[in-house]
Write a protein that holds these residues in place. Structure first.
Motif, PDB file in Angstrom:
ATOM      1  N   UNK A 206     -42.698 -84.881  44.550  1.00  0.00           N
ATOM      2  CA  UNK A 206     -44.168 -84.615  44.858  1.00  0.00           C
ATOM      3  C   UNK A 206     -44.673 -85.187  46.039  1.00  0.00           C
ATOM      4  N   UNK A 207     -44.314 -86.304  46.359  1.00  0.00           N
ATOM      5  CA  UNK A 207     -44.911 -86.914  47.549  1.00  0.00           C
ATOM      6  C   UNK A 207     -44.400 -86.171  48.728  1.00  0.00           C
ATOM      7  N   UNK A 208     -43.256 -85.832  48.795  1.00  0.00           N
ATOM      8  CA  UNK A 208     -42.633 -85.167  50.011  1.00  0.00           C
ATOM      9  C   UNK A 208     -43.351 -83.880  49.879  1.00  0.00           C
ATOM     10  N   UNK A 209     -43.435 -82.923  48.974  1.00  0.00           N
ATOM     11  CA  UNK A 209     -44.125 -81.557  48.822  1.00  0.00           C
ATOM     12  C   UNK A 209     -45.501 -81.698  49.204  1.00  0.00           C
ATOM     13  N   UNK A 210     -46.172 -82.574  48.740  1.00  0.00           N
ATOM     14  CA  UNK A 210     -47.675 -82.767  49.163  1.00  0.00           C
ATOM     15  C   UNK A 210     -48.013 -83.149  50.660  1.00  0.00           C
ATOM     16  N   UNK A 211     -46.875 -84.109  51.149  1.00  0.00           N
ATOM     17  CA  UNK A 211     -47.188 -84.246  52.574  1.00  0.00           C
ATOM     18  C   UNK A 211     -46.866 -83.114  53.399  1.00  0.00           C
ATOM     19  N   UNK A 256     -41.225 -78.160  57.949  1.00  0.00           N
ATOM     20  CA  UNK A 256     -42.193 -78.345  56.467  1.00  0.00           C
ATOM     21  C   UNK A 256     -41.719 -77.094  55.635  1.00  0.00           C
ATOM     22  N   UNK A 257     -41.429 -75.949  55.884  1.00  0.00           N
ATOM     23  CA  UNK A 257     -40.957 -74.874  54.925  1.00  0.00           C
ATOM     24  C   UNK A 257     -39.824 -75.093  54.225  1.00  0.00           C
ATOM     25  N   UNK A 258     -38.763 -75.829  55.149  1.00  0.00           N
ATOM     26  CA  UNK A 258     -37.551 -76.386  54.483  1.00  0.00           C
ATOM     27  C   UNK A 258     -37.613 -77.115  53.422  1.00  0.00           C
ATOM     28  N   UNK A 259     -38.606 -78.400  53.979  1.00  0.00           N
ATOM     29  CA  UNK A 259     -38.852 -79.336  53.079  1.00  0.00           C
ATOM     30  C   UNK A 259     -39.681 -78.913  51.782  1.00  0.00           C
ATOM     31  N   UNK A 260     -40.503 -78.060  51.869  1.00  0.00           N
ATOM     32  CA  UNK A 260     -41.151 -77.472  50.443  1.00  0.00           C
ATOM     33  C   UNK A 260     -39.924 -76.892  49.831  1.00  0.00           C
ATOM     34  N   UNK A 261     -39.130 -76.309  50.382  1.00  0.00           N
ATOM     35  CA  UNK A 261     -38.182 -75.383  49.529  1.00  0.00           C
ATOM     36  C   UNK A 261     -37.058 -76.370  48.797  1.00  0.00           C
ATOM     37  N   UNK A 262     -36.640 -77.554  49.558  1.00  0.00           N
ATOM     38  CA  UNK A 262     -35.789 -78.371  48.901  1.00  0.00           C
ATOM     39  C   UNK A 262     -36.276 -79.202  48.078  1.00  0.00           C
ATOM     40  N   UNK A 265     -36.411 -76.985  44.698  1.00  0.00           N
ATOM     41  CA  UNK A 265     -34.989 -76.980  44.362  1.00  0.00           C
ATOM     42  C   UNK A 265     -34.468 -78.191  43.850  1.00  0.00           C
ATOM     43  N   UNK A 266     -34.954 -79.453  44.119  1.00  0.00           N
ATOM     44  CA  UNK A 266     -34.680 -80.501  43.639  1.00  0.00           C
ATOM     45  C   UNK A 266     -35.294 -81.000  42.415  1.00  0.00           C
ATOM     46  N   UNK A 267     -36.430 -80.227  42.002  1.00  0.00           N
ATOM     47  CA  UNK A 267     -37.048 -80.432  40.768  1.00  0.00           C
ATOM     48  C   UNK A 267     -36.441 -80.091  39.615  1.00  0.00           C
ATOM     49  N   UNK A 268     -35.193 -79.416  39.697  1.00  0.00           N
ATOM     50  CA  UNK A 268     -34.241 -79.054  38.535  1.00  0.00           C
ATOM     51  C   UNK A 268     -32.952 -78.698  38.882  1.00  0.00           C
ATOM     52  N   UNK A 269     -31.832 -79.154  38.207  1.00  0.00           N
ATOM     53  CA  UNK A 269     -30.543 -78.943  38.487  1.00  0.00           C
ATOM     54  C   UNK A 269     -29.948 -77.514  38.060  1.00  0.00           C
ATOM     55  N   UNK A 395     -30.004 -77.593  51.728  1.00  0.00           N
ATOM     56  CA  UNK A 395     -30.599 -76.386  50.600  1.00  0.00           C
ATOM     57  C   UNK A 395     -29.668 -75.572  49.938  1.00  0.00           C
ATOM     58  N   UNK A 396     -28.256 -75.364  50.708  1.00  0.00           N
ATOM     59  CA  UNK A 396     -27.448 -74.528  50.104  1.00  0.00           C
ATOM     60  C   UNK A 396     -26.645 -75.407  48.790  1.00  0.00           C
ATOM     61  N   UNK A 397     -26.572 -76.835  49.130  1.00  0.00           N
ATOM     62  CA  UNK A 397     -25.920 -77.517  48.106  1.00  0.00           C
ATOM     63  C   UNK A 397     -26.781 -77.385  46.831  1.00  0.00           C
ATOM     64  N   UNK A 398     -28.131 -77.660  47.151  1.00  0.00           N
ATOM     65  CA  UNK A 398     -28.805 -77.664  45.744  1.00  0.00           C
ATOM     66  C   UNK A 398     -29.040 -76.054  44.975  1.00  0.00           C
ATOM     67  N   UNK A 399     -28.850 -75.134  46.046  1.00  0.00           N
ATOM     68  CA  UNK A 399     -28.938 -73.784  45.398  1.00  0.00           C
ATOM     69  C   UNK A 399     -27.644 -73.474  44.527  1.00  0.00           C
ATOM     70  N   UNK A 400     -26.420 -73.926  45.207  1.00  0.00           N
ATOM     71  CA  UNK A 400     -25.501 -73.855  44.491  1.00  0.00           C
ATOM     72  C   UNK A 400     -25.336 -74.726  43.063  1.00  0.00           C
ATOM     73  N   UNK A 401     -25.767 -75.937  43.106  1.00  0.00           N
ATOM     74  CA  UNK A 401     -25.848 -76.731  41.996  1.00  0.00           C
ATOM     75  C   UNK A 401     -26.638 -76.240  40.848  1.00  0.00           C
ATOM     76  N   UNK A 402     -27.534 -75.584  41.148  1.00  0.00           N
ATOM     77  CA  UNK A 402     -28.646 -74.744  40.239  1.00  0.00           C
ATOM     78  C   UNK A 402     -27.878 -73.651  39.461  1.00  0.00           C
TER      79      UNK A 402
END
Length: 450
Positions: A206-211, A256-262, A265-269, A395-402
């Motif tokens: 949340x901190x990263x997303x808000x920042x 910033x867009x990549x940070x928001x997307x990441x 994605x990290x919010x859930x596996x 981002x690729x890694x987290x998308x594949x994990x999900x």
């Protein structure tokens, strides 16, 4: 045993001789021997009934009194019974201690037999998994833990990585499942409450997303003013400075867009819901975008697309589009001019596979394990000049994990690289919407029934 048999034979002979000697007094030695044998048999029967009654009592009472070989036999049985009782009490004490210690654990522990039925569990399993000792013992574990993600994880049989899911009885609790195979196909299931860790991670995300979100507004303002100034007739040094400011503002916006997307994605596996993704048009669009990018960068690269299967994937289209395009655009950025890049989609018995192969300069093996880390760069100067944010492979890694998939990287310096996404068979979908893996499971199940 041989001594006992010998003693019984000796007593039998002595009884017969004693009866015969007594019969001589009356002139009937044969009848005396018969009466002696009958007396010996009656005595043996009485002793046998005493032994049987003592064994059936099954208590701690002393064995009945007896002489001769019967006394030796009863004493030996008493010693054996005492040893067995001592051993049984020791084992019961160990079992009670194990049950007490397992009951004190905060983690849920469940033993599943080779037929996937619940065999035993501790008290924490009642609270975390909702198991009931009276009604659930002996039932299939997948009938009680019905989350499709858990069922896929359990059936896959590959338990090197844990599985994180909400508790089936309380969605506010987050559990981490770890399965270990032991014995002859039995499984030990451990469910750990990781709610606190999940909340801490959520706070960080949340901190990263808000920042990142708060940075959007000032970056938009800065880029707007820079573009306005560039439209003016500025002196050459000032125009060059404004151009560099514009390029860096765009790069920061991309970051910033990549940070928001990441962060999202990290919010859930695991993905919330699955949809059929038509891979052919999506990959053809990525192919066209990659060709446009190589023309923009004036590299004149040859980019080929091979579609060797008509099967589609189940998942989130935007996420997979982002993952695939990241791999393809990275290949375009880091492959020298006149290079060759091949995009390929194929399926086999192991699932579906998408690969991006280039003939670029390659990557040293020491860097490969860390490529999916945030902001990790093999060559800082080369990555900065390409305009990358350092978050693409994360981002690729987290998308594949999900999506229950994994990323493999095969690269050698001077021989190019191959980035491959491997999806399990259960994520494949036919053009008619059917899943080949589920159809195969249904056929195997019907074959077993037949």
């Amino acid at each position: 045993m041989q001594n006992t048999q010998h003693a019984m034979f000796v007593s039998l002979c002595l009884s017969a001789l004693a009866g015969a000697a007594a019969g001589l007094l009356f002139g009937l030695p044969a009848w005396g021997a018969v009466l002696g044998l009958l007396g010996w048999g009656y005595y043996q029967i009485r002793q046998f009934h005493k032994l049987q009654a003592w064994l059936q009592a099954n208590d701690d009472s002393a064995p009945p009194e007896a002489d001769g070989h019967w006394g030796e036999l009863l004493d030996e049985l008493a010693r054996t019974q005492k040893t067995d009782r001592s051993r049984e009490q020791s084992l019961q004490a160990i079992i009670r201690r194990f049950q007490q210690s397992s009951a004190a654990l905060q983690d849920a522990i469940v033993i599943v037999d080779r037929n996937n039925n619940l065999e035993w569990w501790n008290r924490s399993a009642d609270k975390l998994l909702g198991l009931r000792a009276v009604s659930d013992r002996g039932k299939p574990v997948m009938n009680l833990l019905r989350d499709p993600r858990f069922i896929r994880y359990f059936r896959k049989g590959q338990y090197s990585e844990p599985l994180e899911l909400p508790s089936p009885v309380n969605s506010d609790l987050h559990l981490q499942y770890q399965i270990t195979v032991f014995g002859e196909g039995d499984r030990l299931l451990v469910a750990r409450d990781i709610t606190r860790l999940v909340r801490l991670e959520q706070t960080r995300q949340d901190f990263v997303a808000n920042a990142s979100h708060e940075l959007r507004t000032p970056l938009t303002v800065i880029r707007g003013y820079v573009e306005t100034f560039l439209d003016q007739d500025l002196p050459r040094p000032l125009a060059r400075a404004m151009g560099q400011m514009q390029a860096q503002a765009r790069r920061m916006e991309s970051l910033v867009n990549d940070l928001l997307l990441l962060s999202r994605l990290e919010s859930s596996n695991h993905i919330a819901d699955e949809h059929q993704i038509q891979l052919r048009p999506m990959l053809e669009q990525i192919h066209q975008d990659a060709r446009a990018l190589t023309q923009t960068q004036e590299k004149n690269q040859v980019i080929n697309l091979q579609l060797d299967s008509d099967l589609d994937l189940a998942g989130q289209e935007l996420e997979l589009h982002s993952a695939f395009s990241n791999l393809v655009f990275n290949a375009v950025r880091y492959t020298p001019a006149q290079g060759k890049i091949t995009l390929r989609w194929w399926t086999d018995t192991h699932g579906g596979h998408f690969s991006v192969t280039d003939d670029g300069i390659g990557i040293d093996s020491i860097h490969i394990p860390r490529l999916t880390e945030r902001f990790y760069r093999v060559d800082e100067s080369r990555s900065s000049s390409s305009g990358g944010t350092g978050l693409g492979l994360a981002i690729v890694k987290h998308v594949l994990v999900r999506h229950g998939a994994r990323l493999s990287i095969d690269s050698q310096p001077g021989q190019g690289s191959t980035f491959s996404c491997h999806f399990p068979p259960e994520m494949l979908i036919g053009t008619s919407g059917t899943r080949p893996a589920e159809a195969a499971d249904a056929q195997c199940h019907q074959a077993r029934l037949d």
